[in-house]
Design an enzyme around this catalytic site. Structure first.
Site, mmCIF file in Angstrom:
data_model
loop_
_atom_site.group_PDB
_atom_site.id
_atom_site.type_symbol
_atom_site.label_atom_id
_atom_site.label_comp_id
_atom_site.label_asym_id
_atom_site.label_seq_id
_atom_site.Cartn_x
_atom_site.Cartn_y
_atom_site.Cartn_z
ATOM 1 N N ASP A 84 -62.064 -26.079 45.080
ATOM 2 C CA ASP A 84 -62.267 -26.893 46.272
ATOM 3 C C ASP A 84 -62.474 -28.349 45.846
ATOM 4 O OD1 ASP A 84 -63.564 -27.777 48.998
ATOM 5 O OD2 ASP A 84 -62.856 -25.736 49.344
ATOM 6 N N ASP A 85 -63.163 -29.140 46.618
ATOM 7 C CA ASP A 85 -63.278 -30.582 46.412
ATOM 8 C C ASP A 85 -63.949 -30.916 45.068
ATOM 9 O OD1 ASP A 85 -63.132 -33.284 46.991
ATOM 10 O OD2 ASP A 85 -64.200 -33.127 48.900
ATOM 11 N N LYS A 161 -55.133 -25.861 49.936
ATOM 12 C CA LYS A 161 -56.015 -26.071 51.087
ATOM 13 C C LYS A 161 -56.044 -27.562 51.387
ATOM 14 C CE LYS A 161 -60.901 -25.958 52.472
ATOM 15 N NZ LYS A 161 -62.289 -25.585 52.058
ATOM 16 N N ASP A 163 -57.651 -30.362 53.666
ATOM 17 C CA ASP A 163 -58.739 -30.709 54.570
ATOM 18 C C ASP A 163 -58.339 -31.908 55.443
ATOM 19 O OD1 ASP A 163 -61.300 -30.587 55.693
ATOM 20 O OD2 ASP A 163 -62.282 -30.339 53.749
ATOM 21 N N SER A 195 -56.538 -27.429 57.791
ATOM 22 C CA SER A 195 -57.822 -27.608 58.480
ATOM 23 C C SER A 195 -57.666 -28.353 59.803
ATOM 24 C CB SER A 195 -58.795 -28.376 57.570
ATOM 25 O OG SER A 195 -59.090 -27.639 56.417
ATOM 26 N N ASP A 223 -67.609 -25.673 59.069
ATOM 27 C CA ASP A 223 -67.851 -25.041 57.772
ATOM 28 C C ASP A 223 -68.952 -23.996 57.881
ATOM 29 O OD1 ASP A 223 -66.035 -26.801 56.744
ATOM 30 O OD2 ASP A 223 -67.468 -27.915 55.515
#
Length: 327
Positions: A84-85, A161, A163, A195, A223
């Site tokens: 993820d980030d 993914k 965002d 997202s 989230d």
């Protein structure tokens, strides 16, 4: 009969149709994706000196890939290892404009990590953001979408993914489809997680038909946090909006209520069973976010329950409907 002079025009129309259809169905995610993602458990921990086993680094994702296999998760279908980030340098390369993995935490780049994940029989996922920055402030894909899509393909990414922080919601209806098209044009199959509707919620009705054409799955709402209240708030949102959401889920395109938090701190044993059951009935992606080295045996048994997973992975892909009379 058509005159020959019409052939170039017809070829142009067919080409445009094929191009528009390239994001419609990439043949991926025919059942809800299953795997592991870093965000909910490890957030944006970047201090590897203080937190060597928890920081967002090659070490964390190699270890998680190893544990998916050695602890039996891969045997029941969990296959994606998703960063993820917070994996990036703060700036793009000043010569090529390419994204750069953090040089200290990913000193060998991402291809080496992808090779390790693939050697385990697993697949490699990566986070980015449609806006000017990721949610944590690292470089986003705006103005570099074609370059970033090609970079992901070169890094052997299998799942993206995307965002929506630091972006205009009004641009998402064109931007998200465009990035999906660019991913497809690389020639590398990559599951595309959007997202987009999570940023529309409260302001406008998500464009589900467009989501189905351009995304393999999409985050619908806020989230998830490490609490039972968060789980049930999301479950209530899905129940209250199921008439608009449920008809659009199916093979290759899924509603996503966010990660499984089983194995962390916020859920009891019975609450863990409930989240797993709800997510299974919703035909939701089963993406864990936990420390796989510390999942208790009874929680691991829930996560690996083959009968519950079979409900989630039913090839018909029908999202279950909830009773709205829950008190």
């Amino acid at each position: 009969m058509f005159a020959m002079r019409n052939v170039p025009f017809l070829l142009l129309v067919l080409t445009q149709l094929l191009r528009a259809g390239s994001a419609l169905d990439n043949g991926l995610a025919l059942t809800p994706p299953m795997g592991w993602m870093s965000w909910q458990r490890f957030r944006c921990i970047t201090d590897c000196d203080t937190f060597p086993d928890e920081c967002i680094s090659e070490k964390l994702f190699r270890r998680s890939a190893d544990l998916l296999v050695s602890e039996g998760y891969a045997d029941v279908g969990y296959e994606y290892v998703i960063i993820d980030d917070c994996w990036l340098e703060w700036n793009r390369d000043n010569k090529t404009n390419k994204l750069v993995p953090d040089r200290k935490r990913f000193p060998r780049g991402l291809n080496v990590l992808a090779d390790h994940i693939h050697a385990k029989g697993l697949k490699f996922g990566l986070y980015q953001d449609f806006g000017t920055k990721t949610c944590a402030g690292y470089p986003g894909v705006i103005d570099h979408m074609a370059l970033d899509a090609e970079t992901f393909a070169n890094w052997d990414v299998d799942y993206v993914k995307l965002d929506g922080c630091y972006a205009n919601v009004s641009d998402m209806a064109t931007g998200y489809p465009e990035f999906g098209r660019l991913l497809n044009e690389t020639g590398r199959p990559m599951v595309y997680s959007c997202s987009w509707p999570a940023y529309q919620s409260g302001s406008e009705q998500p464009l589900f038909e467009a989501l189905k054409r351009h995304c393999n799955l999409w985050r619908n709402w806020a989230d998830i946090q490490d609490s039972f209240q968060s789980v049930m708030t999301i479950a209530d949102y899905f129940a209250n909006n199921q008439d608009s959401m449920q008809p659009h889920a199916g093979p290759g395109h899924w509603n996503d209520p966010d990660m499984l938090i089983l194995g962390n701190y916020g859920l009891s044993y019975d609450q863990s069973k409930l989240q797993m059951a709800i997510w299974a009935v919703l035909a939701a992606p089963l993406i864990m976010s936990n420390d796989l080295a510390k999942v208790r045996p009874e929680i691991k048994e829930i996560l690996q329950n083959r009968d519950v997973i079979a409900v989630n992975q039913d090839p018909l892909g029908i999202q279950g409907l909830a009773s709205t009379n829950r008190t």
